[in-house]
Structure formats: C-alpha cells, structure tokens
Design an enzyme around this catalytic site. Structure first.
Site, PDB file in Angstrom:
ATOM      1  N   ASP A 373       0.873  -1.167   0.000  1.00  0.00           N
ATOM      2  CA  ASP A 373       0.000   0.000   0.000  1.00  0.00           C
ATOM      3  C   ASP A 373       0.920   1.230   0.000  1.00  0.00           C
ATOM      4  O   ASP A 373       2.129   1.117   0.244  1.00  0.00           O
ATOM      5  CB  ASP A 373      -0.937  -0.010   1.214  1.00  0.00           C
ATOM      6  CG  ASP A 373      -2.123   0.927   1.015  1.00  0.00           C
ATOM      7  OD1 ASP A 373      -2.072   1.779   0.104  1.00  0.00           O
ATOM      8  OD2 ASP A 373      -3.116   0.815   1.768  1.00  0.00           O
TER       9      ASP A 373
HETATM   10  C1  BGC Z   1      -5.017   3.229   0.059  1.00  0.00           C
HETATM   11  C2  BGC Z   1      -5.036   2.209  -1.034  1.00  0.00           C
HETATM   12  C3  BGC Z   1      -4.893   2.892  -2.361  1.00  0.00           C
HETATM   13  C4  BGC Z   1      -3.625   3.698  -2.370  1.00  0.00           C
HETATM   14  C5  BGC Z   1      -3.371   4.415  -3.671  1.00  0.00           C
HETATM   15  C6  BGC Z   1      -3.856   4.169  -0.049  1.00  0.00           C
HETATM   16  O1  BGC Z   1      -4.022   5.235   0.814  1.00  0.00           O
HETATM   17  O2  BGC Z   1      -5.022   2.599   1.314  1.00  0.00           O
HETATM   18  O3  BGC Z   1      -6.225   1.476  -0.977  1.00  0.00           O
HETATM   19  O4  BGC Z   1      -4.930   1.954  -3.389  1.00  0.00           O
HETATM   20  O5  BGC Z   1      -3.710   4.666  -1.340  1.00  0.00           O
HETATM   21  O6  BGC Z   1      -4.219   5.475  -3.844  1.00  0.00           O
END
Ligand code: BGC
Length: 980
Positions: A373
């Site tokens: 993530d």
């Molecule tokens: C989220 C993810 C997301 C990523 C990219 C993170 O803050 O937890 O689910 O895919 O950002 O935007």
C-alpha cells in the site's frame, strides 16, 4: 533481532492527499493537513533522533496532582495568592500552570514510552520466499517472463520493482520500465468502484452495494465493465477489489469498499470481480492484506504516533475470517495483492514474512506479485526478504522526497549481497509473468504509453512528472477519452439490486399515478377519521432531507471527503470524480404523473418551518432521506475521522425522520424512509413508529442513485437486496471486539482480536443477541417458499485433505552470481529529474560491505504447508464433497429475484473445537416468475466444510456426527434443513 527488519520502520510521512479538482489554497483545512505540513521537518529524522527529542504532549497524559511539603493539596486548601488581581490574569496564569503540569506529565509519559523498545518484529519468521511459477495455469507466462528477465540488467530489474515516486507519473502509481527488453512502465490506478481522478468514466456503486446484491453475475459484470474503462484510459493494474477490511467493526471507515462482514460473501464477490476485471486483460489487485480493520492508527504519523497499530490475530481466526477471501482471490488468479498499512502480530504487513512468504505464497500458492500500500513499506532489505515484490508509490518512509527504501538502495543491497539475486529475479519475474498472464504484451490492447488522463490536473497540457521540481516540457496529458460506453446500465442494475427493503407495510411500490383509487380512498378515510384535514384532489407527496437532493454537486469535496447532498459513495482513494449523480428527487420530479400527484420538496435536514409544518400536515405520503458517511483516514469530515464515531444517521437524520413521521398528515400520513449508508445504522429512534411504513436501505449507489431508487420505489424492479452485515439495536450489541480503537493504548497500539471468529452474525448468534435486522435479511414485493432440501454426497468425509501435490510446474532457475557494477551506474549523459526514483547509482564506492543482520529464523527453511501446493492452496480443498439442493417457489403475486442462502452448522458434540452456530457457505440469486419453482444446487468444497486446525496446521473436516445445512432467506429465516 526483529524479523521484519530495522528501526527504520519508525519513521513517518505526510499526506498523499491530492486532488486535481482543488488548488491547495481552496482545500478545507483539517487537522491532518496541518499536522502533515508540520511534520515535514520531522520526517528527516531517523528513529534514534526521534527518541531523543523532548516530546511535548500525549493524549494519554494525566495532569500531576499538586503537593506542598509532601502533602497532596486539596483544591480548597490552596491559598489564593492572586486575590485582588485581575481575574483574567489569574485565569491565564492558572491555565498556563495547568497546561505546564499537563504537558510536563504528558512529556514524561511519552518520553518514557518512546525510550522503550516498541513492540515490533514479533510475527513468526517464514523464509525463504517461495518462488513463483509452480501453477500449471501460469507456466507459459513464467516461461516467457523468465526469458525476458534473463535479459535485464540489474538496474532494470530493480526499476521494475520500484515505483517512480508520488506524482511522478500520471497514474497514482507507476513503476519503472525495462526499456531495452521491451517491458513497459505499468500504470496503476484506484480503485474499487471506478477509475479514480479520471474524467468520462462511470462511478459504479461501491463494494458494499455490490455485496448487498448477492448477485454473482452482477459482481462479474461490474468488474468487467470497470476493466474496460481502465484499459480505455491506459491503466494496466486496477487497485481493487477490496476485501479487507472485512467489517469486524461496523463503524470502520472503509468497510464500504468491501462487500460485507462475512468472509464467504467477501470471497465470492472478490473472486467474481477479479474474474470480471481480468477477463479484459487488466490486472486486478486484491487489497488490503490483511486486517486493516480501522482507520485510526492505520499508518505511522497519520494519527500522530510513530507506528501503525498492530492487529493481533490468532492463527485460526486469521485463516477462517481475514485471510479467507484472499484465498478465493488467489484461486481466481488475481495478478496482484496489496499488503496493508497496519502491523499484524507486531510486524508490519508489508514486511511480515509469515503473512507474505508463509500464508500467501506458500500456503495459498499466490503466483502474482505483492505490492505495498502507498507508503506501507517500512523497511528496505527486510521487506524484500519477507516477500514484498513491488513498492508503491516508490517513496520510502515519507511522501515525495525521492528517497526510496528500494530503487538505488535495493541496487546496493543486491551488490553487497544482502538481498539474494534470485530473490530479486523472483520479484521481477512475478511482475513480468503477471503482465504476460493477462495478455498485456499485446500492444493493440495495451499501447506502451502513459495513461490518456492525468490524476493531477484537469488541464489538457501539463508535465508528465508533476512531483518533480525539475523543469520539464509539457505534454498532452488529458485527452478526455470517454470510456463510459453503456456501463450506466450495469451501474443502475447493481444500485437497484443493492437496495435492501427492510420494512414494508403495504405502502410500496408506489404508483406513478399516486395511490390506486381504492387505496387512496382507504387512506383518506383513515386520515379524515383521525384528523380534521380533508384531503382531496391530487395525492400529496413530500420529499424531505438533504440526501434526496443534489447539494452542491457530487464532486464538491476533494476525494468526496464530506457529507453533503445525496450520498453516492464514501471518501478516500476508493472514490472517483462523478461524471454525474442522479439525485433521488430527480426521477420523483419527472416520473410522478403530475395530473395525479403533487410533489413538495424540502431538500434540507433542518426541521421544517411553521409554513412547512402546515404543508407537512397535508401530506399523504412522505419520503424522507437520511444518510451516514465515512472514508479513508487521510481526511476527516465533521466528527468522522475516517471511522464513524457511532452508528447514528448523520446531520440530524434521526431527528428529521421522527419529525416528518410525527407531522406527516398530522401523524397519519404514510412515511417511507430511504437511507444511504456506508454500513449499518442504528434505527431504534424511528423504526417502530406506526406511520413509518417502509424503509429502504440504498447503500452507496454511485452515479445512478436516483434512477435505481425509482426503479424499486415504483416497482419496476422487485427489491432483492439482502443485508451484507447485521443491523444491531446498538453499537454495543456487536460486542467489545467491534469497537473502533479511537485512543491509542500503546506506542504501537495493540488491537487484540480476542473475539476470534465471533464477528457480526456469529457474535449475535453465540451470545443470543436479537438484532434489529439480521445478516442476509431483505424483503421483496412478492413471497418465496423454500422446501425439499436434499443432500447428495459426492465424496467421503475425511479429516485431512489429500497430501500436498508436487508442483505442477517448476519455477524458473535463476542465477545466483552478483552482476557487475557496470549494470547499475547512471548511463552516460543521463539527466535525472529531481526526486524521481531511479535504480541507478552515481558510484558504487559508498556501498556498505558489512554483513547484513538477517532476521531471526532467516536461515531456517520452513516446512511447506500441507494446505498448499497449487494456486489457491491444496487442490483438494476446492473439491466438492457434498451438494445440497433446495426447491424455491415464488408464492406471491409478482415476478422477482430471490436469494436462497445456505448456512452450515458443524457437527455438534464430537469435537472439543468451538464452532460458530452457523456460517454462510452458499448463496444464489434467481429470478422467478409468479408461481415458478426452480431447484438450486449448492456445492460445498472441502474448505467450506473444514475449520483451520492450529495443531495440524491444516484445514480439517469433522468426520464424526452430522453437518447441518440450513437454507433460508436470511441468517435467521431458515426454513429448509438437511444433514450430512
Ligand atoms: C489506500 C489504497 C490505495 C492507495 C493508492 C492508499 O491510501 O489505502 O487502498 O490503493 O492509497 O491510492
């Protein structure tokens, strides 16, 4: 030595918050934005520097009591030395003194805490990383990938594994290409309900709405349409679907991105979505692995603490609940898995070798690649060893400073031998194999270009790497390609089938012609009898609530991070820019026959004025709207810090409903309540009011909100949604484990999942708690009968699955020699962009040659799991052992869809293992004409019939006694039974 690596994991970052629709100075200020900015200076510290700093305050701090000559002073014994001086001055001084005491005590507390070694690196070690390439279905892709990877230089390999940095490409994530062998840069974009930050796309209903449809075909169709749009926009990897959070805490901020609080339902919905997405050649990403159940403390620094929380889960619960849907995803061939921000058992998920190497890659046989993530990677070498294959967005511990934990650092770690060469080869081969597996080498479908939209600007022309301060030429970044096709049809179907009819006392469906003549006569007689009002002429319908109207437009707040107007989605990375949003009031305006119906609108939650009161008293039908919103923890709205503070309707929704109910037709008008919500809401204030005749829970419908609602309200679509969670009478009814941790209980907040398997309906069943509406509940305009449950045994019961098979294919053989330095130096004449992450080094002279302190257990090869052996685990786990049939009949006066649900009870009294009263193990949705009967078959696999035995470290079927199969239309409306 901590198994997940270094103290580097203590460092923090800043918000990724960025939207193209707002300039920074227009952003609503929130404490998060402010604190991120303040933290920028801190982010350059290393962990030790932080420990030595003089912390100022702590939410945990207690003020110190006052003492004089060793005696504790009582407040009334303190002299008043300032008597006679200005009160204001005294007040200020007292306040300063109290503050000083408070900060002092808090400081000492925090200082002591930070001096302690925080608990991390405690999850058991599992090394080495299993190599990809063991599944027959991936063999050809691995063969091609191995050939390509063999031709890459070391720098190219590292490039493929590492993101180029936040805002260094047009998508939210881009890795580096391996140009000279023809491997392109991959474009990664959120998210689970549409293409984030893009124009001319469809805003599909959210996951929770999809879960509420219980319709496998629609799950697949929505995934497929989503992927068509992704491809049309130039995206290789979609960052969805989301099955974690599972919904342990009903107020959890991101539950709505997933499909409901049951692992089986999440598993089916996730797998169908993945099949749909990948049928179009787009890579799906199942996320977040695992146990990111709440937003508070999900990530270091975002909540003021230097560490994320640790979700502490026992082995059985991890297998039977939280990891279960990921098993379905792997079985469905998912290309990528995103590891989560939080720690699990005190090791960061993205550096947790037990989770990534052990469970995901060995036991579940995952063949694709694990990506972090965004900033969830908290260590460099250690995460590579633990099984991480790609870091996103490439930045290390801090946003957008160009300092990656991989990139040039991974290059160094390869050259000095800390990371084995074959680990890097496996990382890259997994990524390249996934690309081949999805057919993305076909340039007619995936042209090797940046996406045709920019996540960062609405202008046509802009730079390609806005995250870099280096001067750059502008390019055509937004081409405004319309990819919506006819996907609004699917969006509308999902939204309509995701509406759950919770109550209906003969009021729905409403006719566009008003009530029918007979019904109207009866209503008017009733009202005349009880009120002085004579209602004649047209049917008077009132629409109440801000949630019925457009508000200030669907994209008013950045990332949808506020609750205004009608609620179409939650907020955060899981939200999109709506191309349009049909507010509920629109079809009511256009579809009621105005010669028979008079429509009055009060699109506000403020109690109506006295003039409106008069109007309310003349209404015969009142439709009142209310909602509850939540989202991702990087932003907040009102008192909703990502997670909801409670399960109440927001913006005074409860009061509005009560008020409308008491005044509508002087209390005798009929009231229909429509709720849009991210999850369960407590309805106790109004659900029993006698004139609240109908309640529709419309979840998060996406762009087709109003149209879908009208379909159900007017009866064009017979409601067939069912609750993908339980609605309790209070938040407490869900049990102690279901409470969000709003205040930290440690420097690394410790969240113990002590309730184990007893989440949602399993908790209500075990403790005999009566829900308001149970899991699986949902009414229809017709009625159904289930009968004649029959069991057809297919295979004989046996405790353990067949022995783990030998791999169907062999992973590629990789070299182990360290490549020459020449492969990693910046090419001659290369002009790097500032802050952009490259794999290259200017020189190899600074490479440390000391031995790397490998984690405990690194040199002990773990035994392979008996539950593994193929993609999705031991193939025997996916074999059908018993089939249960049941007849379903439409016994009512209309055609409609029904959802027979099969719940399983484990054999009782033959094992000391504790089992939930029942667990969902099958569902189907079928459409039946009036009077029609169909037989449904539920196939139960070995995994369905087993529990995770911690001693055996395998799935075990109970061979004595009898399994009970209970089939019905909800988890508590079970009418057909069979045993095996
Ligand atoms: C989220 C993810 C997301 C990523 C990219 C993170 O803050 O937890 O689910 O895919 O950002 O935007």
């Amino acid at each position: 030595m901590a198994q997940d690596g270094s103290k580097a994991g203590l460092l923090g970052g800043r918000s990724q918050t960025r939207s193209k629709s707002y300039e920074d100075d227009e952003l609503p200020t929130s404490r998060y934005r402010r604190s991120y900015d303040e933290r920028d200076s801190e982010s350059d510290l290393d962990a030790t520097e932080f420990l030595d700093r003089d912390p100022l305050t702590s939410p945990l701090a207690e003020p110190k009591p006052a003492f004089l000559n060793g005696q504790r002073l009582r407040p009334w014994s303190i002299r008043r030395p300032f008597a006679g001086r200005s009160r204001c001055c005294v007040g200020v001084l007292c306040f300063m003194f109290a503050l000083w005491l408070l900060l002092g005590a808090g400081g000492v507390f925090v200082y002591k805490k930070y001096k302690e070694e925080p608990r991390y690196g405690l999850s058991p070690p599992w090394y080495p990383t299993p190599k990809g390439g063991i599944a027959s279905g991936w063999a050809a892709s691995y063969e091609k990938a191995a050939k390509m990877v063999a031709k890459m230089t070391l720098a190219e390999k590292v490039n493929v594994t590492t993101g180029t940095g936040w805002m260094m490409g047009l998508a939210v994530g881009t890795n580096g290409p391996a140009v000279h062998v023809g491997f392109p840069q991959l474009q990664l974009q959120d998210g689970p309900l549409g293409i984030r930050f893009a124009d001319n796309i469809t805003a599909f209903p959210a996951g929770i709405t999809v879960g509420a449809t219980w319709n496998r075909q629609l799950m697949y169709a929505r995934g497929k349409a989503h992927a068509v749009e992704a491809r049309g926009k130039g995206i290789n990897v979609l960052l969805g679907p989301c099955v974690g959070p599972l919904g342990r805490m009903p107020a959890g901020g991101r539950n709505w991105e997933g499909f409901g609080s049951d692992p089986y339902l999440q598993g089916v919905a996730g797998a169908e979505t993945i099949r749909g997405i990948q049928s179009e050649g787009v890579m799906a990403t199942i996320k977040h692995f695992v146990a990111n159940e709440q937003e508070h403390f999900r990530q270091p620094w975002e909540w003021g603490l230097p560490n994320a929380l640790s979700a502490n889960i026992d082995d059985r619960t991890l297998h039977e609940l939280y990891a279960w849907p990921f098993g379905d995803a792997v079985r469905a061939g998912v290309a990528s898995v995103m590891c989560s921000y939080n720690m699990v058992n005190n090791s960061y998920s993205c550096g947790n070798s037990k989770l990534l190497n052990g469970i995901l890659k060995d036991e579940l046989g995952f063949q694709g690649f694990v990506m972090s993530d965004w900033l969830a990677q908290r260590a460099g070498v250690a995460t590579a060893l633990a099984g991480l294959d790609m870091t996103m967005p490439g930045d290390g511990l801090t946003w957008a400073n160009g300092e990656s934990l991989w990139g040039p650092q991974l290059t160094r770690a390869l050259l000095n031998g800390s990371v084995p060469v074959d680990r890097l080869d496996d990382m890259v081969t997994r990524i390249v194999a996934a690309w081949y597996q999805l057919g993305q080498d076909d340039e007619t479908k995936f042209p090797r270009q940046p996406p045709n939209f920019s996540s960062w600007t609405n202008e046509r022309m802009d730079v390609l790497s806005p995250g870099s301060p280096s001067p750059q030429d502008k390019a055509d970044v937004n081409r405004f390609v319309d990819v919506q096709s006819n996907h609004s049809i699917i969006a509308r179907k999902v939204a309509a089938e995701g509406i759950v009819l919770l109550k209906n006392e003969n009021v729905l469906p409403v006719s566009r012609q008003g009530f029918t003549d007979a019904k109207l006569r009866v209503r008017r007689d009733v009202m005349r009898r009880f009120t002085a009002k004579r209602h004649t002429g047209k049917l008077k319908v009132g629409v109440f609530g801000e949630d019925a109207g457009p508000g200030s437009g669907p994209n008013y707040c950045k990332d949808r991070g506020c609750n205004q107007g009608t609620l179409g989605s939650g907020w955060g990375s899981g939200a999109v820019e709506f191309p349009y949003l049909v507010p509920p009031v629109a079809p009511l305006r256009s579809q009621f026959n105005t010669s028979k119906v008079e429509l009055h609108e009060y699109l506000t939650n403020d109690p109506p004025s006295s003039a409106a009161n008069d109007m309310l008293e003349h209404m015969e039908l009142c439709i009142v709207f209310a909602n509850a919103d939540s989202g991702e923890g990087f932003t907040k709205w009102s008192d909703v810090n990502g997670d909801r503070p409670n399960l109440s309707l927001q913006k005074g929704g409860d009061d509005l409903i009560v008020k409308v109910a008491s005044k509508c037709g002087s209390g005798y008008g009929e009231v229909v309540v429509v709720v849009h919500s991210v999850g369960p809401v407590v309805m106790e204030k109004w659900i029993h009011l006698p004139n609240v005749k109908a309640v529709l829970l419309a979840h998060l419908p996406g762009q087709e909100s109003g149209s879908a609602l009208a379909d159900v309200l007017f009866g064009d679509v017979n409601p067939s949604g069912h609750l993908p969670y339980t609605i309790g009478k209070s938040l407490d009814d869900y049990g102690p484990g279901a409470q969000v941790m709003y205040l930290p209980n440690d420097v690394v907040p410790q969240q113990d999942f002590t309730e184990g398997l007893y989440v949602d309906y399993r908790h209500f069943d075990k403790y005999g708690v009566e829900p308001r509406f149970e899991f699986g509940f949902g009414l229809s305009y017709t009625t159904f009968e289930l009968s004649n449950a029959q069991v057809s045994p297919i295979k004989t019961k046996s405790a353990l699955p067949a022995p783990r098979p030998s791999p169907a294919a062999n992973p590629p053989a990789y070299p182990t020699e360290i490549p020459p330095d020449s492969e990693v130096l910046f090419p001659d004449g290369f002009r790097p962009l500032d802050k952009y992450i490259y794999p290259y080094l200017s020189s190899v002279d600074d490479i440390v040659t000391d031995a790397y302190p490998y984690p405990d257990g690194y040199h002990v090869t773990q035994p392979l799991s008996g539950a593994g052996g193929a993609e999705g685990g031991n193939p025997d786990l996916w074999e059908t052992y018993v089939t249960v049939h049941v007849d379903v009949k439409n016994t009512g006066a209309r055609a409609g869809a029904v959802v027979p649900q099969l719940y399983m009870g484990y054999p009782q009294g033959v094992s000391r293992t504790d089992f939930p009263v029942k667990v969902l193990r099958g569902f189907e949705k079928l459409f039946l004409q009036q009077g029609e009967v169909k037989t449904v078959a539920f196939n139960l696999t070995r995994r369905d019939l087993s529990y995770w035995d911690v001693g055996e470290q395998n799935w075990v079927m109970v061979t004595g006694g009898q399994y009970t199969f209970m089939i019905g239309q909800s988890s508590r409306d079970l009418t057909a039974f069979a045993q095996w």
